[in-house]
Design a protein around this motif. Structure first.
Motif, PDB file in Angstrom:
ATOM      1  N   VAL A 186       0.746  -0.818   0.225  1.00 27.22           N
ATOM      2  CA  VAL A 186      -0.486  -0.142  -0.005  1.00 27.22           C
ATOM      3  C   VAL A 186       0.347   1.586  -0.197  1.00 27.22           C
ATOM      4  O   VAL A 186       0.408   1.972  -0.655  1.00 27.22           O
ATOM      5  CB  VAL A 186      -0.979  -0.102   0.858  1.00 27.22           C
ATOM      6  N   LEU A 187       1.989   1.320   0.898  1.00 28.58           N
ATOM      7  CA  LEU A 187       2.903   2.629   1.214  1.00 28.58           C
ATOM      8  C   LEU A 187       4.309   2.013   0.907  1.00 28.58           C
ATOM      9  O   LEU A 187       4.468   0.859   1.848  1.00 28.58           O
ATOM     10  CB  LEU A 187       2.121   3.283   1.995  1.00 28.58           C
ATOM     11  N   SER A 188       5.330   2.610   0.882  1.00 25.62           N
ATOM     12  CA  SER A 188       6.550   2.641   0.798  1.00 25.62           C
ATOM     13  C   SER A 188       6.789   3.709   1.635  1.00 25.62           C
ATOM     14  O   SER A 188       7.263   4.131   0.768  1.00 25.62           O
ATOM     15  CB  SER A 188       7.323   1.338   0.108  1.00 25.62           C
ATOM     16  N   LEU A 189       7.318   3.987   3.201  1.00 21.43           N
ATOM     17  CA  LEU A 189       7.538   5.416   3.474  1.00 21.43           C
ATOM     18  C   LEU A 189       9.524   4.791   3.743  1.00 21.43           C
ATOM     19  O   LEU A 189       9.336   4.671   4.382  1.00 21.43           O
ATOM     20  CB  LEU A 189       6.141   6.083   4.490  1.00 21.43           C
ATOM     21  N   ASN A 190       9.510   5.805   3.488  1.00 26.69           N
ATOM     22  CA  ASN A 190      11.479   6.219   4.906  1.00 26.69           C
ATOM     23  C   ASN A 190      10.944   7.421   6.799  1.00 26.69           C
ATOM     24  O   ASN A 190      10.798   8.449   5.924  1.00 26.69           O
ATOM     25  CB  ASN A 190      11.680   7.280   3.097  1.00 26.69           C
ATOM     26  N   ALA A 191      10.977   6.531   6.741  1.00 24.68           N
ATOM     27  CA  ALA A 191      10.824   6.987   7.909  1.00 24.68           C
ATOM     28  C   ALA A 191      12.076   7.378   9.443  1.00 24.68           C
ATOM     29  O   ALA A 191      12.007   7.542   9.746  1.00 24.68           O
ATOM     30  CB  ALA A 191      10.305   5.789   9.101  1.00 24.68           C
ATOM     31  N   GLN A 192      13.135   7.899   7.954  1.00 28.38           N
ATOM     32  CA  GLN A 192      13.968   8.083   8.667  1.00 28.38           C
ATOM     33  C   GLN A 192      14.558   8.056   9.749  1.00 28.38           C
ATOM     34  O   GLN A 192      15.959   7.965  10.610  1.00 28.38           O
ATOM     35  CB  GLN A 192      14.070   9.583   8.681  1.00 28.38           C
ATOM     36  N   SER A 193      14.643   6.130   9.920  1.00 25.98           N
ATOM     37  CA  SER A 193      15.287   5.415  10.922  1.00 25.98           C
ATOM     38  C   SER A 193      14.940   6.201  12.100  1.00 25.98           C
ATOM     39  O   SER A 193      15.651   6.402  13.213  1.00 25.98           O
ATOM     40  CB  SER A 193      16.043   5.372  11.248  1.00 25.98           C
ATOM     41  N   ARG A 194      13.402   7.085  12.390  1.00 22.11           N
ATOM     42  CA  ARG A 194      12.970   8.433  13.770  1.00 22.11           C
ATOM     43  C   ARG A 194      12.186   7.366  14.094  1.00 22.11           C
ATOM     44  O   ARG A 194      10.850   6.961  13.623  1.00 22.11           O
ATOM     45  CB  ARG A 194      13.902   9.106  13.282  1.00 22.11           C
TER      46      ARG A 194
END
Length: 557
Positions: A186-194
Motif C-alpha cells: 500500500v505504501l513504502s515510506l522513508n521513516a528516516q530510522s527515527r
C-alpha cells in the motif's frame, strides 16, 4: 483527561516519586509511550521537569537513588582522536560524511571494518544478508496471512534510504509475494530510522488506509513507533501484525512476548556481530586477508522460539550462546582460543555510532567493548553526528584562516554573519590597522576588545535567531560606506539558482553589502554547495574569489 490535565498529572507524579520511567507514566496516564515522550519534551522546555534517559526527574527533590533512575549500562570509552585509532569499525552515515571520514583515516593508514554495509574502502563488511533475511521474513508473513486472513495481505513498508535497509524492504516484498502474488504494498515510506517519524507515518497511513494488516519495519525503532501508533489508534491486534527486522534489544523481545501486534521478529544478534567486528579488526591490523563480506547469522523468532535462543531475566534477555552455535553459522572464531600466537593486538578500536538512540548500536557498542576488553584492547565510541560536526567545524576554521591571510593592513573590510564569519573574527582579533564593518553582533563582540582597529556596526533591527542586524537602517548605513573586500556567507550555492539564503531580511542586507564592496569573497564549505535556499541573493558572477575546502561535490567543481 485533556492534554493540559495530562501534563499537570505528569508533573505531579514525577514530583511525588522523584523519578518515573516513560513506560510507567504511559500506564498511569493511559496513553502511549510516544505521547509521554512528547509531553516530557514539552515539560522539559518549560523547565517543569528534567528529561532523562528513559524518563523524567523532579526539579524539586531530584531523583531518588535506585535502579529506576539509572541509564542502561554503557561502554566506558577512552578519549582518543579518530586519527590515533588503530582500526575503525564504521557504519555508513551519508555519502558526503563517509568520504570525509575515509579520506581522514586513509591518510593515517587506519584500516576500516564496515558494519552493516560497504563504505568503498573497507577491509571487509560485517553484515547480515539483508535481502535474503528480508525474503525469509516475507515468506513467513505470507504464510501467516494465508492462514489467518485467507491470503489477504496489504502492507505498509517502513523503510530507509540506505542500501542495506532498501535490500531488506525489497527482500520482504519479494518473499511475501512469492507466497501471495496478489499482495499489495500500500505504501513504502522513508521513516528516516527515527521513532517520531515512524510513529507519525504509521498513524497517518493506518488512518488513511485502514485495510493495512501487515507492517514491515526495517529496524526496531521503526517497529516500536508503529507499535505505539497502532496502540494509540486502538487497532485490534487480531487484524494487524508488525514485523521488526532486528530484535536488537529488550524492547521488541518483550513486545514479542506480549503476543499483540508483534507476533514474529527477525533477530540479527548484536552479541555475535560485535565480536565478529573485533576479530575482523584484529585480522586487518595484522594484515591477514579477509573476505569481501563476513555474513552474520539471523533467525526468525516467535514467542514460542524466542526463549530457546534467549534467556529471560525479568525484562532483560541474554543470548544462549551454546544453543545459537548449534543453529547458525558464526563467522570467524569468536569466543575461541587464539590461533595466531604471534599476532599483535591493536591498542584502540573505534566504533562510529550513527544513531545513538537505537538499541542495535547501544548493544553493539557494549558487545564490542566487552569483547575487546577481554583482549586488553581499548575501545573508543565515536558519535557520528558529533564527529561530522567536528569535521565540518575544522574545515570552516581552515577557511577562516585562509581568508584572514587575504586581508592587508590598512584595508576596509566588510564581514557578513555566520559560523565562518565568527572564526574569521577570531583570526583578526589581534590584527591592527584595519577598518571592519559588520552587521553581526557576534563578530562585533569578538572584535570590540581590540582598540587598534576601527570597528563599525551598521545598526538596524536585531534578529535574535541569527544575531544579525537587518532592515532599512542597516541597509542605509551601507550606502554611505565603501569596503575594499566583502567576506560573504550564504546557505545555498548552485550554478542555476546562484547564491541563496534562508531569510529575506538577511538577503536584502547581503545584497546591500555586495553593492558596497569593491571585491566579493565568498566563504563556504562543501556543505553549502548543491543546495538552494528560499531566497536568491545574487548570481555566482558577483563573486571575485571563493574560499572553500577540498570536499566539494564533483558537480560543483
Amino acid at each position: 483527561m485533556t492534554a493540559r490535565q495530562r501534563l499537570e498529572r505528569i508533573v505531579s507524579l514525577v514530583e511525588e516519586h522523584g523519578f518515573l520511567p516513560v513506560s510507567e507514566l504511559s500506564e498511569l496516564c493511559q496513553v502511549s509511550e510516544m505521547t509521554i515522550r512528547r509531553d516530557l519534551e514539552r515539560l522539559d522546555k518549560e523547565k517543569r521537569i528534567q528529561r532523562t534517559y528513559g524518563g523524567a526527574v523532579s526539579l524539586r527533590s531530584g531523583a531518588p537513588a535506585g535502579k529506576n533512575n539509572q541509564e542502561p549500562a554503557r561502554a566506558k570509552t577512552e578519549n582518543v582522536p579518530i586519527d590515533e585509532l588503530d582500526v575503525l569499525v564504521a557504519t555508513s552515515v551519508n555519502p558526503r560524511y563517509d568520504n570525509l571520514l575515509l579520506e581522514r583515516v586513509s591518510k593515517k593508514n587506519i584500516p576500516v571494518i564496515a558494519e552493516s554495509q560497504p563504505l568503498s574502502r573497507e577491509e571487509t563488511v560485517v553484515a547480515v544478508d539483508n535481502y535474503q533475511a528480508g525474503y525469509d521474513l516475507g515468506r513467513w508473513a505470507g504464510e501467516y496471512a494465508r492462514q489467518k486472513w485467507a491470503g489477504r495481505a496489504r502492507v505498509l513498508d517502513l523503510t530507509f534510504h540506505m542500501p542495506n535497509t532498501q535490500a531488506r524492504s525489497k527482500g520482504f516484498t519479494a518473499g511475501i509475494q512469492s507466497v501471495l502474488p496478489e499482495t499489495e504494498i500500500v505504501l513504502s515510506l522513508n521513516a528516516q530510522s527515527r521513532l517520531d517519524n515512524a510513529y507519525q507515518l504509521t498513524r497517518d497511513a493506518l488512518t488513511a488506509y485502514p485495510s493495512i494488516n501487515i507492517i514491515f519495519a526495517i529496524n526496531d525503532i521503526c517497529a516500536w513507533g508503529a507499535f505505539q501508533a497502532a496502540k494509540d489508534l486502538n487497532i485490534d491486534p487480531a487484524g494487524l501484525i508488525i514485523l521488526p527486522f532486528g530484535l536488537e534489544g529488550d524492547t521488541l523481545k518483550n513486545a514479542l512476548m506480549e503476543r499483540t501486534y508483534c507476533v514474529v521478529g527477525l533477530a540479527m544478534f548484536p552479541e555475535i556481530v560485535g565480536p565478529a567486528c573485533v576479530e575482523a579488526a584484529i585480522a586487518a591490523y595484522n594484515h591477514r586477508p579477509l573476505p569481501a563480506q563476513l555474513i552474520t547469522p539471523y533467525m526468525i523468532l516467535t514467542p514460542e522460539t524466542l526463549p530457546e535462543v534467549y534467556e529471560r531475566q525479568g525484562d532483560n534477555w541474554s543470548l544462549r550462546r551454546e544453543v545459537v552455535r548449534t543453529k547458525v553459522h558464526i563467522p570467524l572464531d569468536i569466543d575461541q582460543p587464539r590461533t595466531h600466537a604471534s599476532e599483535q593486538m591493536p591498542r584502540h578500536i573505534g566504533l562510529i555510532v550513527p544513531f545513538m538512540e537505537h538499541e542495535w548500536y547501544k548493544n553493539l557498542t557494549l558487545c564490542i567493548h566487552e569483547y575487546a576488553s577481554r583482549m586488553n584492547i581499548g575501545f573508543v565510541e565515536v558519535d557520528a553526528e558529533q564527529s561530522a560536526k567536528d569535521e565540518v567545524d575544522f574545515r570552516r576554521r581552515q577557511i577562516a584562516r585562509t581568508a584572514a591571510g587575504m586581508i592587508n593592513e590598512g584595508e576596509v573590510i566588510l564581514i557578513d554573519g555566520g559560523p565562518i564569519a565568527n572564526y574569521l573574527a577570531e583570526c583578526l582579533s589581534d590584527r591592527t590597522g584595519l577598518t571592519i564593518i559588520t552587521n553581526s553582533m557576534e563578530v562585533f563582540d569578538i572584535l570590540r576588545k581590540n582598540p587598534q582597529n576601527t570597528l563599525i556596526l551598521t545598526g538596524g533591527a536585531f534578529r535574535y535567531s541569527s544575531q544579525m542586524l537587518v532592515g532599512p537602517t542597516a541597509e542605509n548605513a551601507l550606502r554611505e560606506l565603501r569596503a575594499d573586500k566583502l567576506f560573504l556567507m550564504v546557505t545555498g550555492i548552485t550554478l542555476n539558482f546562484g547564491l541563496s539564503h534562508t531569510n529575506i531580511s538577511e538577503v536584502t542586507m547581503k545584497q546591500a553589502m555586495i553593492r558596497s564592496a569593491r571585491q566579493v569573497i565568498l566563504l563556504a564549505d562543501h556543505t553549502f554547495f548543491g543546495h538552494e535556499s528560499v531566497v536568491q541573493v545574487a548570481s555566482p558572477k558577483v563573486v571575485h574569489q571563493l574560499v572553500t575546502d577540498d570536499a566539494l561535490p564533483a558537480s560543483a567543481r
